[in-house]
Scaffold this motif. Structure first.
Motif, mmCIF file in Angstrom:
data_model
loop_
_atom_site.group_PDB
_atom_site.id
_atom_site.type_symbol
_atom_site.label_atom_id
_atom_site.label_comp_id
_atom_site.label_asym_id
_atom_site.label_seq_id
_atom_site.Cartn_x
_atom_site.Cartn_y
_atom_site.Cartn_z
ATOM 1 N N SER A 2 0.836 -1.196 0.000
ATOM 2 C CA SER A 2 0.000 0.000 0.000
ATOM 3 C C SER A 2 0.874 1.250 0.000
ATOM 4 O O SER A 2 1.881 1.322 0.690
ATOM 5 N N ARG A 3 0.492 2.224 -0.793
ATOM 6 C CA ARG A 3 1.253 3.471 -0.890
ATOM 7 C C ARG A 3 0.807 4.495 0.152
ATOM 8 O O ARG A 3 1.429 5.521 0.326
ATOM 9 N N ILE A 4 -0.311 4.200 0.806
ATOM 10 C CA ILE A 4 -0.822 5.092 1.846
ATOM 11 C C ILE A 4 -1.352 4.220 2.980
ATOM 12 O O ILE A 4 -1.969 3.185 2.740
ATOM 13 N N SER A 5 -1.093 4.635 4.185
ATOM 14 C CA SER A 5 -1.511 3.830 5.333
ATOM 15 C C SER A 5 -2.853 4.314 5.864
ATOM 16 O O SER A 5 -3.274 5.446 5.619
ATOM 17 N N ILE A 6 -3.494 3.447 6.611
ATOM 18 C CA ILE A 6 -4.769 3.808 7.223
ATOM 19 C C ILE A 6 -4.574 4.941 8.227
ATOM 20 O O ILE A 6 -5.444 5.799 8.394
ATOM 21 N N GLU A 7 -3.398 4.977 8.863
ATOM 22 C CA GLU A 7 -3.104 6.063 9.804
ATOM 23 C C GLU A 7 -3.029 7.407 9.076
ATOM 24 O O GLU A 7 -3.478 8.426 9.592
ATOM 25 N N GLU A 8 -2.444 7.395 7.871
ATOM 26 C CA GLU A 8 -2.368 8.637 7.090
ATOM 27 C C GLU A 8 -3.759 9.098 6.670
ATOM 28 O O GLU A 8 -4.058 10.297 6.695
ATOM 29 N N VAL A 9 -4.614 8.162 6.297
ATOM 30 C CA VAL A 9 -5.989 8.508 5.923
ATOM 31 C C VAL A 9 -6.718 9.107 7.118
ATOM 32 O O VAL A 9 -7.394 10.135 7.002
ATOM 33 N N LYS A 10 -6.562 8.497 8.275
ATOM 34 C CA LYS A 10 -7.202 9.027 9.482
ATOM 35 C C LYS A 10 -6.653 10.408 9.830
ATOM 36 O O LYS A 10 -7.395 11.295 10.258
ATOM 37 N N HIS A 11 -5.356 10.598 9.637
ATOM 38 C CA HIS A 11 -4.735 11.893 9.928
ATOM 39 C C HIS A 11 -5.285 12.978 8.999
ATOM 40 O O HIS A 11 -5.631 14.072 9.448
ATOM 41 N N VAL A 12 -5.389 12.662 7.719
ATOM 42 C CA VAL A 12 -5.932 13.631 6.762
ATOM 43 C C VAL A 12 -7.395 13.928 7.087
ATOM 44 O O VAL A 12 -7.828 15.082 7.036
ATOM 45 N N MET A 27 -11.862 1.758 3.512
ATOM 46 C CA MET A 27 -12.328 1.957 2.141
ATOM 47 C C MET A 27 -11.543 3.092 1.471
ATOM 48 O O MET A 27 -11.083 2.959 0.336
ATOM 49 N N PHE A 28 -11.372 4.218 2.182
ATOM 50 C CA PHE A 28 -10.643 5.353 1.616
ATOM 51 C C PHE A 28 -9.174 5.008 1.386
ATOM 52 O O PHE A 28 -8.565 5.478 0.429
ATOM 53 N N THR A 29 -8.610 4.180 2.255
ATOM 54 C CA THR A 29 -7.221 3.758 2.077
ATOM 55 C C THR A 29 -7.074 2.995 0.768
ATOM 56 O O THR A 29 -6.157 3.253 -0.017
ATOM 57 N N GLU A 30 -8.000 2.077 0.505
ATOM 58 C CA GLU A 30 -7.961 1.311 -0.745
ATOM 59 C C GLU A 30 -8.165 2.225 -1.952
ATOM 60 O O GLU A 30 -7.457 2.117 -2.957
ATOM 61 N N GLN A 31 -9.137 3.127 -1.851
ATOM 62 C CA GLN A 31 -9.430 4.022 -2.973
ATOM 63 C C GLN A 31 -8.258 4.962 -3.253
ATOM 64 O O GLN A 31 -7.867 5.158 -4.412
ATOM 65 N N LEU A 32 -7.696 5.541 -2.206
ATOM 66 C CA LEU A 32 -6.567 6.452 -2.402
ATOM 67 C C LEU A 32 -5.344 5.714 -2.928
ATOM 68 O O LEU A 32 -4.586 6.249 -3.742
ATOM 69 N N SER A 34 -5.436 3.182 -4.943
ATOM 70 C CA SER A 34 -5.700 3.001 -6.375
ATOM 71 C C SER A 34 -5.439 4.290 -7.145
ATOM 72 O O SER A 34 -4.864 4.268 -8.238
ATOM 73 N N ILE A 35 -5.845 5.407 -6.584
ATOM 74 C CA ILE A 35 -5.634 6.704 -7.238
ATOM 75 C C ILE A 35 -4.145 7.002 -7.353
ATOM 76 O O ILE A 35 -3.659 7.431 -8.401
ATOM 77 N N ILE A 36 -3.410 6.760 -6.282
ATOM 78 C CA ILE A 36 -1.962 7.009 -6.296
ATOM 79 C C ILE A 36 -1.279 6.088 -7.309
ATOM 80 O O ILE A 36 -0.397 6.519 -8.052
#
Length: 96
Positions: A2-12, A27-32, A34-36
Motif C-alpha cells: 500500500s502506498r498510503i496507510s490507514i493512519e495517514e488517511v485518518k490523519h488527513v 475503504m478510503f485507504t484502498e481508494q486512495l 488506487s488513485i496514487i
C-alpha cells in the motif's frame, strides 16, 4: 504494498475535520491507494523533449492600462441611494 496507510488517511480526515468510521478509513485507504497507483503511471511517460508549460494554450493575461477616471459626484451617488442622511448612504444594521 500500500502506498498510503490507514493512519495517514485518518490523519488527513482529522485535519479536514471529518469524522470517519474504521470501515470508511479502510475503504478510503484502498481508494486512495488506487488513485496514487494510477497517478504513478505518469512517471513512466517519456517527457524528455517536452517543454514545461503552465497552460496548454499559449495565452497571457490581456489587461487594459490602469488609468484613473473621474468618479461620480457625491450628489449623483446620493441621488441613486435608497436611503441617505447628511451626505452618507444609510444601510441596514448587520450587528446587534
Amino acid at each position: 504494498m500500500s502506498r498510503i496507510s490507514i493512519e495517514e488517511v485518518k490523519h488527513v480526515a482529522h485535519l479536514a475535520r471529518l469524522a470517519i468510521t474504521e470501515e470508511e478509513a479502510e475503504m478510503f485507504t484502498e481508494q486512495l491507494d488506487s488513485i496514487i497507483s494510477f497517478a504513478e503511471q505518469l512517471n513512466e511517460v517519456d517527457t524528455e523533449n517536452v517543454e514545461p508549460t503552465t497552460h496548454v494554450l499559449k495565452m497571457k493575461n490581456v489587461m487594459r492600462e490602469d488609468v484613473p477616471n473621474k468618479g461620480l459626484s457625491i450628489e449623483a451617488v446620493i441621488k441613486n441611494a435608497p436611503d441617505h442622511k447628511d451626505g452618507y448612504i444609510r444601510v441596514p444594521s448587520i450587528l446587534d
